[in-house]
Design a protein around this motif. Structure first.
Motif, PDB file in Angstrom:
ATOM      1  N   ARG A 210       0.838  -1.212   0.000  1.00  0.00           N
ATOM      2  CA  ARG A 210       0.000   0.000   0.000  1.00  0.00           C
ATOM      3  C   ARG A 210       0.866   1.252   0.000  1.00  0.00           C
ATOM      4  NH1 ARG A 210      -3.287   2.970   4.480  1.00  0.00           N
ATOM      5  NH2 ARG A 210      -5.113   3.710   3.343  1.00  0.00           N
ATOM      6  N   TYR A 211       1.940   1.221   0.787  1.00  0.00           N
ATOM      7  CA  TYR A 211       2.855   2.355   0.831  1.00  0.00           C
ATOM      8  C   TYR A 211       3.519   2.569  -0.530  1.00  0.00           C
ATOM      9  CZ  TYR A 211       7.181   4.918   1.754  1.00  0.00           C
ATOM     10  OH  TYR A 211       8.213   5.811   1.690  1.00  0.00           O
ATOM     11  N   LEU A 212       4.007   1.492  -1.150  1.00  0.00           N
ATOM     12  CA  LEU A 212       4.671   1.605  -2.444  1.00  0.00           C
ATOM     13  C   LEU A 212       3.694   2.081  -3.522  1.00  0.00           C
ATOM     14  CD1 LEU A 212       6.846  -1.647  -2.388  1.00  0.00           C
ATOM     15  CD2 LEU A 212       7.604   0.714  -2.013  1.00  0.00           C
ATOM     16  N   ASN A 213       2.462   1.574  -3.467  1.00  0.00           N
ATOM     17  CA  ASN A 213       1.444   2.002  -4.434  1.00  0.00           C
ATOM     18  C   ASN A 213       1.196   3.504  -4.331  1.00  0.00           C
ATOM     19  OD1 ASN A 213      -1.731   2.568  -4.849  1.00  0.00           O
ATOM     20  ND2 ASN A 213      -1.073   0.936  -6.247  1.00  0.00           N
ATOM     21  N   GLY A 214       1.146   4.008  -3.100  1.00  0.00           N
ATOM     22  CA  GLY A 214       0.920   5.435  -2.892  1.00  0.00           C
ATOM     23  C   GLY A 214       2.081   6.297  -3.339  1.00  0.00           C
ATOM     24  N   ARG A 215       3.292   5.714  -3.380  1.00  0.00           N
ATOM     25  CA  ARG A 215       4.474   6.466  -3.792  1.00  0.00           C
ATOM     26  C   ARG A 215       4.613   6.537  -5.306  1.00  0.00           C
ATOM     27  NH1 ARG A 215       7.135   9.628  -0.382  1.00  0.00           N
ATOM     28  NH2 ARG A 215       9.133   9.129  -1.380  1.00  0.00           N
ATOM     29  N   LEU A 216       3.928   5.651  -6.023  1.00  0.00           N
ATOM     30  CA  LEU A 216       4.045   5.626  -7.477  1.00  0.00           C
ATOM     31  C   LEU A 216       3.112   6.655  -8.101  1.00  0.00           C
ATOM     32  CD1 LEU A 216       4.062   1.777  -8.159  1.00  0.00           C
ATOM     33  CD2 LEU A 216       5.987   3.340  -8.448  1.00  0.00           C
ATOM     34  N   GLY A 217       3.626   7.458  -9.011  1.00  0.00           N
ATOM     35  CA  GLY A 217       2.754   8.304  -9.809  1.00  0.00           C
ATOM     36  C   GLY A 217       1.988   7.443 -10.802  1.00  0.00           C
ATOM     37  N   ASN A 218       0.911   7.995 -11.348  1.00  0.00           N
ATOM     38  CA  ASN A 218       0.066   7.201 -12.245  1.00  0.00           C
ATOM     39  C   ASN A 218       0.831   6.692 -13.463  1.00  0.00           C
ATOM     40  OD1 ASN A 218      -2.093   7.548 -10.544  1.00  0.00           O
ATOM     41  ND2 ASN A 218      -2.896   9.326 -11.641  1.00  0.00           N
ATOM     42  N   ARG A 219       1.680   7.546 -14.048  1.00  0.00           N
ATOM     43  CA  ARG A 219       2.424   7.130 -15.240  1.00  0.00           C
ATOM     44  C   ARG A 219       3.386   5.999 -14.894  1.00  0.00           C
ATOM     45  NH1 ARG A 219       5.070  11.571 -19.107  1.00  0.00           N
ATOM     46  NH2 ARG A 219       2.833  11.985 -19.310  1.00  0.00           N
ATOM     47  N   ALA A 220       4.119   6.145 -13.794  1.00  0.00           N
ATOM     48  CA  ALA A 220       5.051   5.096 -13.381  1.00  0.00           C
ATOM     49  C   ALA A 220       4.307   3.823 -13.018  1.00  0.00           C
ATOM     50  CB  ALA A 220       5.890   5.581 -12.197  1.00  0.00           C
ATOM     51  N   PHE A 221       3.151   3.970 -12.369  1.00  0.00           N
ATOM     52  CA  PHE A 221       2.370   2.806 -11.976  1.00  0.00           C
ATOM     53  C   PHE A 221       1.984   1.975 -13.196  1.00  0.00           C
ATOM     54  CE2 PHE A 221      -1.856   0.897 -11.464  1.00  0.00           C
ATOM     55  CZ  PHE A 221      -1.617   0.033 -10.413  1.00  0.00           C
ATOM     56  N   TYR A 222       1.402   2.619 -14.213  1.00  0.00           N
ATOM     57  CA  TYR A 222       0.974   1.871 -15.391  1.00  0.00           C
ATOM     58  C   TYR A 222       2.164   1.327 -16.169  1.00  0.00           C
ATOM     59  CZ  TYR A 222      -3.968   2.783 -14.780  1.00  0.00           C
ATOM     60  OH  TYR A 222      -5.254   2.793 -14.296  1.00  0.00           O
ATOM     61  N   LYS A 223       3.298   2.029 -16.118  1.00  0.00           N
ATOM     62  CA  LYS A 223       4.502   1.509 -16.756  1.00  0.00           C
ATOM     63  C   LYS A 223       4.879   0.168 -16.141  1.00  0.00           C
ATOM     64  CE  LYS A 223       9.461   2.411 -17.279  1.00  0.00           C
ATOM     65  NZ  LYS A 223      10.572   3.356 -16.983  1.00  0.00           N
ATOM     66  N   TYR A 224       4.875   0.083 -14.814  1.00  0.00           N
ATOM     67  CA  TYR A 224       5.214  -1.176 -14.154  1.00  0.00           C
ATOM     68  C   TYR A 224       4.148  -2.239 -14.392  1.00  0.00           C
ATOM     69  CZ  TYR A 224       8.997   1.233 -11.720  1.00  0.00           C
ATOM     70  OH  TYR A 224      10.143   1.916 -11.424  1.00  0.00           O
ATOM     71  N   VAL A 225       2.898  -1.826 -14.487  1.00  0.00           N
ATOM     72  CA  VAL A 225       1.823  -2.778 -14.780  1.00  0.00           C
ATOM     73  C   VAL A 225       2.029  -3.392 -16.165  1.00  0.00           C
ATOM     74  CG1 VAL A 225      -0.638  -2.951 -15.330  1.00  0.00           C
ATOM     75  CG2 VAL A 225       0.090  -1.821 -13.227  1.00  0.00           C
ATOM     76  N   TYR A 226       2.379  -2.558 -17.144  1.00  0.00           N
ATOM     77  CA  TYR A 226       2.619  -3.075 -18.491  1.00  0.00           C
ATOM     78  C   TYR A 226       3.830  -4.004 -18.518  1.00  0.00           C
ATOM     79  CZ  TYR A 226      -0.697   0.481 -20.063  1.00  0.00           C
ATOM     80  OH  TYR A 226      -1.816   1.254 -20.239  1.00  0.00           O
ATOM     81  N   ILE A 227       4.843  -3.685 -17.732  1.00  0.00           N
ATOM     82  CA  ILE A 227       5.984  -4.592 -17.621  1.00  0.00           C
ATOM     83  C   ILE A 227       5.527  -5.930 -17.044  1.00  0.00           C
ATOM     84  CG2 ILE A 227       8.172  -5.003 -16.416  1.00  0.00           C
ATOM     85  CD1 ILE A 227       8.707  -1.976 -16.645  1.00  0.00           C
ATOM     86  N   GLY A 228       4.613  -5.865 -16.052  1.00  0.00           N
ATOM     87  CA  GLY A 228       4.053  -7.090 -15.486  1.00  0.00           C
ATOM     88  C   GLY A 228       3.304  -7.907 -16.524  1.00  0.00           C
ATOM     89  N   LEU A 229       2.510  -7.241 -17.366  1.00  0.00           N
ATOM     90  CA  LEU A 229       1.799  -7.945 -18.434  1.00  0.00           C
ATOM     91  C   LEU A 229       2.773  -8.575 -19.421  1.00  0.00           C
ATOM     92  CD1 LEU A 229      -1.171  -5.547 -19.299  1.00  0.00           C
ATOM     93  CD2 LEU A 229      -1.190  -7.568 -17.839  1.00  0.00           C
ATOM     94  N   PHE A 230       3.841  -7.846 -19.729  1.00  0.00           N
ATOM     95  CA  PHE A 230       4.877  -8.377 -20.618  1.00  0.00           C
ATOM     96  C   PHE A 230       5.469  -9.661 -20.040  1.00  0.00           C
ATOM     97  CE2 PHE A 230       9.358  -8.687 -21.832  1.00  0.00           C
ATOM     98  CZ  PHE A 230       9.264  -8.680 -23.222  1.00  0.00           C
ATOM     99  N   LEU A 231       5.763  -9.654 -18.737  1.00  0.00           N
ATOM    100  CA  LEU A 231       6.342 -10.828 -18.089  1.00  0.00           C
ATOM    101  C   LEU A 231       5.351 -11.991 -18.051  1.00  0.00           C
ATOM    102  CD1 LEU A 231       8.266  -9.125 -15.141  1.00  0.00           C
ATOM    103  CD2 LEU A 231       9.208 -10.064 -17.265  1.00  0.00           C
ATOM    104  N   ILE A 232       4.051 -11.685 -17.890  1.00  0.00           N
ATOM    105  CA  ILE A 232       3.042 -12.738 -17.948  1.00  0.00           C
ATOM    106  C   ILE A 232       3.043 -13.390 -19.329  1.00  0.00           C
ATOM    107  CG2 ILE A 232       0.556 -13.220 -17.896  1.00  0.00           C
ATOM    108  CD1 ILE A 232       0.292 -11.012 -15.790  1.00  0.00           C
TER     109      ILE A 232
END
Length: 245
Positions: A210-232
């Motif tokens: 929860r703390y890490l999620n709150g520290r991520l800006g929206n652009r950075a958050f979705y960037k990491y999400v897309y990296i997660g999808l790539f790894l899937i």
């Protein structure tokens, strides 16, 4: 040593789920089965999912888009039996190949293409498609997340809203799965004991996520999400690679 690795796997998988909203099963189940039977590993992973979702929903209920979560759940229900039919009768090779290529292509496009301004929409057709596909993928492979990522991006959810809304969805979906496992006699004392071992590692990971999620800006958050999808996508292609067997 088995208990130590159960604690470690639970912590890492829960941290990923709590930070990004999804993805823990792709970490937990393949690693749990190195130390536990698969009939213990899968229910254990789903019990962790219920625990994570419950705590996040209590923490951040004000950030949940309840209308979206409700309709995503309802539209996912008819998709689940379709996914089960695919699991039982369709060729795993071609489905996982196609899904892996789609996830890699979509994630690379989203990461590399110039970001465009997307107007949030309440179009019910998009809600139906994403909800239904999440049910199909969940029923077939336990991978509900990718269609929900697409819908969250279309709705322009913030990182906090994305995380919280997905947990409302997963709480219901995972609870239904647990009821099904219980009816099949899969919630055994072995599952319960290992879940009790996992809880002390999972709970602090939820709060750290929860703390890490709150520290991520929206652009950075979705960037990491897309990296997660790539790894899937890579994970799916690796499973059907002849060298993996």
């Amino acid at each position: 040593m088995t208990t130590f690795f159960i604690l470690l796997i639970s912590f890492v998988a829960t941290l990923v789920r709590s930070t990004f909203g999804f993805g823990e099963s792709l970490i937990a189940v393949p690693l749990f089965i190195l130390f536990l039977p698969i009939e213990v590993s899968v229910p254990l992973s789903v019990l962790l999912s219920v625990l994570i979702a419950l705590i996040v929903v209590i923490q951040d209920h004000s950030k949940i888009h309840f209308q979206s979560a409700k309709w995503l759940i309802l539209y996912a229900i008819p998709g689940i039996p379709v996914g089960l039919v695919l699991l039982l009768f369709a060729s795993n090779f071609w489905i996982e190949l196609l899904l892996g290529i789609l996830l890699i292509s979509y994630s690379l496009y989203s990461l590399l293409a110039k970001e465009k301004s997307i107007q949030a929409t309440n179009d019910r057709s998009g809600l139906f498609i994403c909800g239904f596909l999440s049910g199909v993928l969940g029923g077939a492979y336990g991978i509900n997340g990718p269609p929900l990522v697409v819908y969250g991006k279309l709705q322009r959810w913030s990182a906090n809203q994305f995380r919280a809304t997905l947990q409302a969805y997963f709480f219901v979906a995972s609870t239904v799965s647990i009821i099904g496992y219980a009816c099949k006699g899969l919630i055994t004392s072995n599952v319960g004991v290992n879940f009790l071992y996992a809880v002390p590692a999972a709970v602090p990971a939820i709060f750290l996520g929860r703390y890490l999620n709150g520290r991520l800006g929206n652009r950075a958050f979705y960037k990491y999400v897309y990296i997660g999808l790539f790894l899937i996508g890579i994970f799916l292609l690796a499973r059907i690679c002849p060298f993996s067997s």
